[in-house]
Design a protein around this motif. Sequence first.
Motif, PDB file in Angstrom:
ATOM      1  N   UNK A  49     -49.273  34.163 -10.843  1.00  0.00           N
ATOM      2  CA  UNK A  49     -50.384  34.454 -11.879  1.00  0.00           C
ATOM      3  C   UNK A  49     -50.030  35.989 -12.485  1.00  0.00           C
ATOM      4  N   UNK A  50     -50.109  36.134 -13.704  1.00  0.00           N
ATOM      5  CA  UNK A  50     -49.825  37.352 -14.332  1.00  0.00           C
ATOM      6  C   UNK A  50     -51.050  37.675 -15.280  1.00  0.00           C
ATOM      7  N   UNK A  51     -51.619  38.916 -15.012  1.00  0.00           N
ATOM      8  CA  UNK A  51     -53.011  39.362 -15.845  1.00  0.00           C
ATOM      9  C   UNK A  51     -52.676  40.862 -16.261  1.00  0.00           C
ATOM     10  N   UNK A  52     -53.511  41.227 -17.344  1.00  0.00           N
ATOM     11  CA  UNK A  52     -53.488  42.831 -17.480  1.00  0.00           C
ATOM     12  C   UNK A  52     -54.183  43.426 -16.273  1.00  0.00           C
ATOM     13  N   UNK A  53     -54.922  42.608 -15.759  1.00  0.00           N
ATOM     14  CA  UNK A  53     -55.944  43.327 -14.571  1.00  0.00           C
ATOM     15  C   UNK A  53     -55.309  42.718 -13.285  1.00  0.00           C
ATOM     16  N   UNK A  54     -55.153  43.550 -12.262  1.00  0.00           N
ATOM     17  CA  UNK A  54     -54.452  43.186 -10.853  1.00  0.00           C
ATOM     18  C   UNK A  54     -55.764  42.429 -10.340  1.00  0.00           C
ATOM     19  N   UNK A  85     -49.779  37.642  -7.369  1.00  0.00           N
ATOM     20  CA  UNK A  85     -50.530  37.937  -8.318  1.00  0.00           C
ATOM     21  C   UNK A  85     -50.122  39.274  -8.903  1.00  0.00           C
ATOM     22  N   UNK A  86     -49.601  39.050 -10.157  1.00  0.00           N
ATOM     23  CA  UNK A  86     -48.806  40.296 -10.758  1.00  0.00           C
ATOM     24  C   UNK A  86     -49.493  40.759 -11.958  1.00  0.00           C
ATOM     25  N   UNK A  87     -49.530  42.068 -12.086  1.00  0.00           N
ATOM     26  CA  UNK A  87     -49.796  42.602 -13.367  1.00  0.00           C
ATOM     27  C   UNK A  87     -48.785  42.440 -14.619  1.00  0.00           C
ATOM     28  N   UNK A  88     -49.193  42.655 -15.943  1.00  0.00           N
ATOM     29  CA  UNK A  88     -48.058  42.327 -16.863  1.00  0.00           C
ATOM     30  C   UNK A  88     -46.753  43.388 -16.699  1.00  0.00           C
ATOM     31  N   UNK A  89     -47.102  44.634 -16.397  1.00  0.00           N
ATOM     32  CA  UNK A  89     -45.919  45.522 -15.758  1.00  0.00           C
ATOM     33  C   UNK A  89     -45.208  44.966 -14.717  1.00  0.00           C
ATOM     34  N   UNK A  90     -45.819  44.533 -13.811  1.00  0.00           N
ATOM     35  CA  UNK A  90     -44.862  44.048 -12.664  1.00  0.00           C
ATOM     36  C   UNK A  90     -44.205  42.853 -12.981  1.00  0.00           C
ATOM     37  N   UNK A  91     -44.564  41.996 -13.827  1.00  0.00           N
ATOM     38  CA  UNK A  91     -43.849  40.870 -14.170  1.00  0.00           C
ATOM     39  C   UNK A  91     -42.708  41.246 -15.189  1.00  0.00           C
ATOM     40  N   UNK A 131     -41.332  44.099 -14.888  1.00  0.00           N
ATOM     41  CA  UNK A 131     -40.383  44.742 -14.331  1.00  0.00           C
ATOM     42  C   UNK A 131     -39.479  43.774 -13.185  1.00  0.00           C
ATOM     43  N   UNK A 132     -39.891  42.502 -13.464  1.00  0.00           N
ATOM     44  CA  UNK A 132     -38.981  41.531 -12.586  1.00  0.00           C
ATOM     45  C   UNK A 132     -39.463  41.125 -11.288  1.00  0.00           C
ATOM     46  N   UNK A 133     -40.729  41.421 -10.970  1.00  0.00           N
ATOM     47  CA  UNK A 133     -41.023  40.941  -9.599  1.00  0.00           C
ATOM     48  C   UNK A 133     -41.340  39.565  -9.222  1.00  0.00           C
ATOM     49  N   UNK A 192     -38.724  36.585 -19.843  1.00  0.00           N
ATOM     50  CA  UNK A 192     -38.460  35.444 -19.107  1.00  0.00           C
ATOM     51  C   UNK A 192     -37.038  34.794 -19.221  1.00  0.00           C
ATOM     52  N   UNK A 193     -36.526  35.081 -20.561  1.00  0.00           N
ATOM     53  CA  UNK A 193     -35.292  34.572 -20.763  1.00  0.00           C
ATOM     54  C   UNK A 193     -34.350  35.396 -20.013  1.00  0.00           C
ATOM     55  N   UNK A 194     -34.678  36.721 -19.814  1.00  0.00           N
ATOM     56  CA  UNK A 194     -33.737  37.952 -19.150  1.00  0.00           C
ATOM     57  C   UNK A 194     -33.758  37.336 -17.741  1.00  0.00           C
ATOM     58  N   UNK A 195     -34.874  36.953 -17.199  1.00  0.00           N
ATOM     59  CA  UNK A 195     -34.879  36.354 -15.751  1.00  0.00           C
ATOM     60  C   UNK A 195     -34.333  34.774 -15.721  1.00  0.00           C
ATOM     61  N   UNK A 196     -33.980  34.232 -16.809  1.00  0.00           N
ATOM     62  CA  UNK A 196     -33.499  32.853 -16.841  1.00  0.00           C
ATOM     63  C   UNK A 196     -34.280  32.038 -16.406  1.00  0.00           C
TER      64      UNK A 196
END
Lengths: 357, 357
Positions: free
Chosen positions: B52-57, B73-79, B81-83, B107-111
């Motif tokens: 799950x990805x949110x603006x708030x950790x 559980x990722x922040x937008x930034x972490x997502x 960044x390819x985490x 997402x496309x970059x991460x295939x």
Amino acid sequence: MNVTELSRFERRDWDGDADGTVRFAMIALGWWTREKAIPAVQTSDYGDTTVVVSGSQAKADEVAGEWDSIEHALTYEAFLAGEATDAYDAVYICTPNALHLPYVEAAAEFEKAILCEKPMEASVERAEELVGAAAAVPLMIAYRMHTEPAVRRARDLVVDGVLGEPVLVHGNMSQPLLELIPDPDQWRLQPELVGYGTSVLDIGLYPLNTTRFVLDRDPLRVQAMTHADHEAFANVPDERAAFQVAYPDGVFGSFTASQHAAQESHLTVVGTDGTLTIAPAFFPWTPRGMRLTVDGTTASLDWEQVDQMREEFDYFAHCLLTDEALYADGEHGLVDMRTIESIYEAARTGETVTVGQ
Amino acid sequence: MNVTELSRFERRDWDGDADGTVRFAMIALGWWTREKAIPAVQTSDYGDTTVVVSGSQAKADEVAGEWDSIEHALTYEAFLAGEATDAYDAVYICTPNALHLPYVEAAAEFEKAILCEKPMEASVERAEELVGAAAAVPLMIAYRMHTEPAVRRARDLVVDGVLGEPVLVHGNMSQPLLELIPDPDQWRLQPELVGYGTSVLDIGLYPLNTTRFVLDRDPLRVQAMTHADHEAFANVPDERAAFQVAYPDGVFGSFTASQHAAQESHLTVVGTDGTLTIAPAFFPWTPRGMRLTVDGTTASLDWEQVDQMREEFDYFAHCLLTDEALYADGEHGLVDMRTIESIYEAARTGETVTVGQ
């Protein structure tokens, strides 16, 4: 809508009982007059058919033979010449649109009250002439939806604010004209008899006028699209039409009509607080249905359906007998004629047209 | 519609059984994702939520704690960044419209395969960029009506000619946005986040796109009217809108939408031989209803309603697992974006606008 208001959904809120009878001359004896109008008047409280008028003396005689109350069977010529004027108080005009005017002129000259079928005439110009001709006599345009119980109750609900402020309206009327009347040369497909077109003018008028009545608002601007492909529709623009209307307070109406589609009719009003649908809405031979949703509760209403034509004739006669103002009068009808002219212009040009300019 | 076809109205005609599971990263954890999307995936046959990805950790952690399957559980930034890219196969993007593009690009970059909420983006230009960015990965626009049983059966009936040739369509979607989300500053009312407007783009899209699907025809020309009066709608043109669409073969669609009206949704198709209405049509929390009238017989259909989001996620995952083409793809979504841009232009100019010109 509380239980008291639900009681007798089909009530005649306009009927204060009246004394007397209005004697009608029925002008034009097509199937509608023979099968709908005359039978309705025969069972009405305040009307009688005493005169019938047709292009054919034989047809007039035949219809006169079917009903005891009919005293005179006239040709159009005899009517226009003033025969039997003592035998009727009012006329019902059910000729093709473009032939309303001469019978209105004659009836007005004979000082008779006039119930004229809608649309009033084939064009705005002729409709204006019609209103001028009838200035000195009672004139009502025969919008039978105004005395249809579902429509009157819908108007009450909207005007009383049960739906909140009205926001959007949808309406359609469609029918397979060539199956109902299997004649490609019928007057509804001939511009010189029907007027601007057939789908908008003949049946699109139902959702258009009923919305005016229910919203208590008149059209300001229109946009429209028409299409005709079938060979029987070669001389009219609108085998089918879509048209949308802007009303005061930013209310929008989305309407369609087609003379070459399955029979369908509905009217839906969406307000800020609730919604209301009448479906089927307009055809006299279908059962009515009304669904009302407010605050998450939906009421589906059924009631004892009335004879639309009897209601209309009795309303008209009741107004005459009690000297009350007729609704809809000629000025009311002119608003529809101007709106419809604008709709055809909008379809022709692709532009938004301001009504009455 | 014969009895065999009636059997299991809610059948998945696209489901050939597939092996495997698609692991989803859910991007943006608004109420729709938390209350609709994640629960749907948890009961689905072919999907699992693992990220799950949110603006708030904190919010991401909270949602991750609610479901056993969620591993990250990722922040937008972490997502971005390819985490945790090994932990998911596909993304579901449910950000405000104008924020779809960056997550599609990542997402496309991460295939990864992409299920992107509708409308695709805030403008045609950004939607075109989005399609370009996702050219090398599977992309589906999340029109959940395409896997709604009532809509699929309606499409079958229309395409099979049960109604004859289609003639006219009516559709509305309206809701009281400020009651559903009592925040006048919400993104659906901010042009920089929502795009061209709110009523047409956010919910008018439902009758517009569903009609395309049911008719199997794309819009050619549009006319439109918009109105905004309430102060919360000061920055968008369309507190409410009416728009009509011309399709190939002279079919017309009459549509309305409002973010400031009572909840109502319906879709009616009138053909030459019959009519069909789905009402309610679009909201996932209302029961469905379908009425079909052919040759004077009306069928009112009831069925076991499905979870719209589960159907959509399972369809998407099933296609991925079986290498089948996704419907609706990005090109399909672009047609709606171009149509909607034309609708807003038509409302602004009052003229008929040809779509895609």
